[in-house]
Scaffold this active site. Sequence first.
Site, short mmCIF file in Angstrom:
data_model
loop_
_atom_site.label_atom_id
_atom_site.label_comp_id
_atom_site.label_asym_id
_atom_site.label_seq_id
_atom_site.Cartn_x
_atom_site.Cartn_y
_atom_site.Cartn_z
N GLU A 32 9.60 -4.79 -12.90
CA GLU A 32 10.99 -4.72 -12.41
C GLU A 32 11.90 -5.45 -13.40
O GLU A 32 11.45 -5.87 -14.47
CB GLU A 32 11.11 -5.35 -11.01
N ASP A 42 18.39 -13.53 -10.08
CA ASP A 42 18.59 -12.24 -10.76
C ASP A 42 19.92 -12.19 -11.51
O ASP A 42 20.70 -11.23 -11.35
CB ASP A 42 18.56 -11.08 -9.74
O1 FUB Z 1 15.89 -10.61 -5.74
C1 FUB Z 1 15.12 -9.59 -5.19
C2 FUB Z 1 14.19 -9.02 -6.20
O2 FUB Z 1 13.37 -10.05 -6.71
C3 FUB Z 1 14.86 -8.45 -7.42
O3 FUB Z 1 15.47 -7.21 -7.23
C4 FUB Z 1 13.71 -8.46 -8.35
O4 FUB Z 1 14.03 -8.22 -9.68
C5 FUB Z 1 13.14 -9.83 -8.10
O5 FUB Z 1 13.81 -10.82 -8.81
#
Ligand code: FUB
Length: 343
Positions: free
Chosen positions: A242, A32
């Site tokens: 997301e 991320d």
């Molecule tokens: O790293 C945990 C979660 O996985 C992140 O918040 C999301 O965007 C995905 O990458």
Amino acid sequence: KTTNSADSTSKTENLFEGAVSQPLITERFSADPSAHVFDGKIFIYPSHDYDAGMPENDNGDHFAMKDYYVYSLDSVGGKVTDYPMALTVEDVPWAVSQMWAPDIAFKNGKYYFYFPARDKDGVFRIGVAESDKPQGPFKAETQAIKNSFSIDPAVFTDTDGKSYMYFGGIWGGQLQKWATGKFDAKGSATDLEKDDQPALSPKMAMLAGDMKEFAETPKDIKILDENGKEFLGGNHEKRFFEASWMHKYNGKYYFSYSTGDTHKIVYATGDNPYGPFTYHGVILNPVVGWTSHHSIVEFKGKWYLFYHDTQVSGGKTHLRNVKVIELKYDVEGKILPIDPYGK
Ligand code: FUB
């Protein structure tokens, strides 16, 4: 949820030479990546993946991260500097677990580090921590940001100095549990479960001058197709999942995000930070591993995409490593799609 998504990689039309990139950080697992330029260097703010021995599930319990480390690059392809731990969950009074994707902003001579975590009730909130230095260590506020919820904060400061937070994530990110405006612990584990209705929207809010509060109630961001229609919940290839990111190029606002269970990074553009944004296409084809999450930054006249895959762990979806690759635009400002493996 943990299928190897590289199998579904499709060919892109606009590949450029040297597309395959190597892991940047090998000291520890990282994911991320939010990249920003401070003091003439690129600073990277990733999640710190580790194996907590949690079973893999659709709620993302296996992403059990508990602290953050910051890295910097003097040049792309040059040495990576690794700094001491920047923040741990033990120093955040309101947070209990799941320190997921963070971001940062520089304002008023200070660095503000934003991070999601679950509170004592298991509800994701977004917190802020402050430092005089871009690498931290950061001192967290005692409470999460008022009215914050869900995950993946991305903070964009416009050329007029106003800062905005973009955030949200469905499934384990809990956005669907806020559909009525209040948290519903018994709500769906995935999305609205209404494939023929508009999909859940990412959220955004202007930040207050002190960078520690929302200056307004979070709003929905509209992502529209070429006919001005919102994507439906059943459109898993294009709807928001997301990993929000905002950047500006030639006066246009580029909102990019992950499609989650279809494993793509895609983008939409608009005329102002609030949108609406019109969908344009794929930036990054699926990487090996379930999640995809990125940032886009300009450095010394070139643009870069920071992202992650699971090359170092041999495909363990919660043990990821950060990578970087050059990002290019065509003459109309369209981003040339990238295949992470140069296929
Ligand atoms: O790293 C945990 C979660 O996985 C992140 O918040 C999301 O965007 C995905 O990458």
